[in-house]
Design an enzyme around this catalytic site. Sequence first.
Site, mmCIF file in Angstrom:
data_model
loop_
_atom_site.group_PDB
_atom_site.id
_atom_site.type_symbol
_atom_site.label_atom_id
_atom_site.label_comp_id
_atom_site.label_asym_id
_atom_site.label_seq_id
_atom_site.Cartn_x
_atom_site.Cartn_y
_atom_site.Cartn_z
ATOM 1 N N SER A 78 0.601 -1.265 -0.022
ATOM 2 C CA SER A 78 -0.096 -0.108 0.034
ATOM 3 C C SER A 78 0.893 1.135 -0.041
ATOM 4 O O SER A 78 0.413 2.325 -0.626
ATOM 5 C CB SER A 78 -1.254 0.128 1.170
ATOM 6 O OG SER A 78 -1.736 -1.164 1.068
ATOM 7 N N THR A 131 -1.422 4.085 3.210
ATOM 8 C CA THR A 131 -2.603 4.632 2.355
ATOM 9 C C THR A 131 -2.652 6.232 2.627
ATOM 10 O O THR A 131 -2.374 7.044 1.649
ATOM 11 C CB THR A 131 -3.650 3.977 2.125
ATOM 12 O OG1 THR A 131 -3.534 2.631 1.980
ATOM 13 C CG2 THR A 131 -4.338 4.447 0.908
ATOM 14 N N ASP A 251 -8.497 -4.678 3.041
ATOM 15 C CA ASP A 251 -7.430 -5.350 2.678
ATOM 16 C C ASP A 251 -7.024 -6.260 3.888
ATOM 17 O O ASP A 251 -6.705 -7.356 3.680
ATOM 18 C CB ASP A 251 -6.292 -4.201 2.674
ATOM 19 C CG ASP A 251 -4.986 -4.718 2.526
ATOM 20 O OD1 ASP A 251 -4.564 -5.413 1.643
ATOM 21 O OD2 ASP A 251 -4.149 -4.634 3.708
ATOM 22 N N HIS A 255 -6.248 -10.194 4.125
ATOM 23 C CA HIS A 255 -5.153 -10.961 4.531
ATOM 24 C C HIS A 255 -5.661 -12.035 5.386
ATOM 25 O O HIS A 255 -4.857 -13.161 5.355
ATOM 26 C CB HIS A 255 -4.219 -9.845 5.336
ATOM 27 C CG HIS A 255 -3.146 -8.989 4.534
ATOM 28 N ND1 HIS A 255 -2.168 -9.206 3.839
ATOM 29 C CD2 HIS A 255 -3.534 -7.780 4.400
ATOM 30 C CE1 HIS A 255 -1.694 -8.402 3.204
ATOM 31 N NE2 HIS A 255 -2.266 -7.295 3.402
ATOM 32 N N HIS A 294 -4.683 -2.192 -4.892
ATOM 33 C CA HIS A 294 -4.451 -3.456 -5.295
ATOM 34 C C HIS A 294 -5.439 -4.309 -4.823
ATOM 35 O O HIS A 294 -6.178 -3.907 -3.981
ATOM 36 C CB HIS A 294 -2.799 -3.821 -4.806
ATOM 37 C CG HIS A 294 -2.681 -3.657 -2.960
ATOM 38 N ND1 HIS A 294 -3.666 -4.522 -2.367
ATOM 39 C CD2 HIS A 294 -2.428 -2.710 -2.243
ATOM 40 C CE1 HIS A 294 -3.302 -4.277 -0.936
ATOM 41 N NE2 HIS A 294 -2.764 -3.112 -1.066
#
Length: 359
Positions: A78, A131, A251, A255, A294
């Site tokens: 990120s 970010t 995100d 994970h 992403h």
Amino acid sequence: MKKLIYLLIILFLFSACTEKEKTKESKPKNIILMIGDGMGLSQMYAVYTIKKDNTNMARCKHIGLVNTSSIDDLITDSAASGTAIATGNKTKNGHICVDKDGNKYTTILEIAEEHGKATGLVATSTITHATPAAFIAHNISRGDYEGIAKDFLVTDIDVFFGGGKNHFAKRKDSLNLIDSLKARDYNIVFDVDKISSIKNGKTAGLFYDEHPPKRSEGRNDFLEKASLKAIEILDQDEDGFFIMIEGSQIDWAGHANNQEFLLDETLEFDDVVGKILDFAEKDGETLVIITADHECGGFTVVDGDLEKGTIKGHFSSGNHTPVMVPLYAYGPGSEDFCGVYENTEIFEKMIVAFGFEGK
Ligand code: MG
Ligand code: ZN
């Protein structure tokens, strides 16, 4: 015949006028950039299925596909992708708006400030996380949260809302950055329910010591409240504004290979997209860009039911993947975001949209 000629002249003038207005409108006064961290096409499609073909992202008519790789790795983190989007420069994973030697890249937020626009950041992580940091900080290491917090005082950012109070107030160097913010006339808020009382002025909202919890575990409607309040404050600047709003935890769900967590965070993000698009629709001078930095989790939808609004997902990775991410754009200047391009071009397109080229 005379009457017809008059009518034609009137019609011509009318169309010339609307044409002019169109040109004027094609440059947005405001840009709202929304990043769903780790939100790939499958994450979006899962929400599309659950919402029974009724997502807010699909209200955007101009759509692109974005390559996310970092300078030396097919798979970005990120920090590198945030840097690419915010500055137009590819860098190494882990770097925040610097090259490998630590030379600084200027961010869209800093450039917007230079041009007199109001600026803001909202995230559902600490505000010092990669970010949001990529829009305001310059650091060789994304993990230097205290160093990143210091950079908030280097800029003149108007509003920031997120977690990470400890990085400002409980620091190894004993500096109290909350006092420094107060000295610079920031309203300081530690309780998200208190932001409704703030009507204007520079505002820092640090609502959690570290990261905010999951939405389902107590964060509730933080993202919507914080985003709308930030925009209400920024919109008072007659020069316009730039803001980045992040759904940070999509995100983390990727994970963790946690589908329930993933869907809840992505659903929330799309709900907030709806509120932002409502604002932009009414405003008429705001470009909204919705994308991801992403994909994460190698998530795919392997089964489901559009009528019942259910999906069965599958994770193939515990990390990011390099697959292109979609970008949705809405409002004046949004047509320039169609196509297939690198994440660095998001920065370039925002500069063009704001009319900052060559200045
Ligand atoms: Mg993030
Ligand atoms: Zn990640």
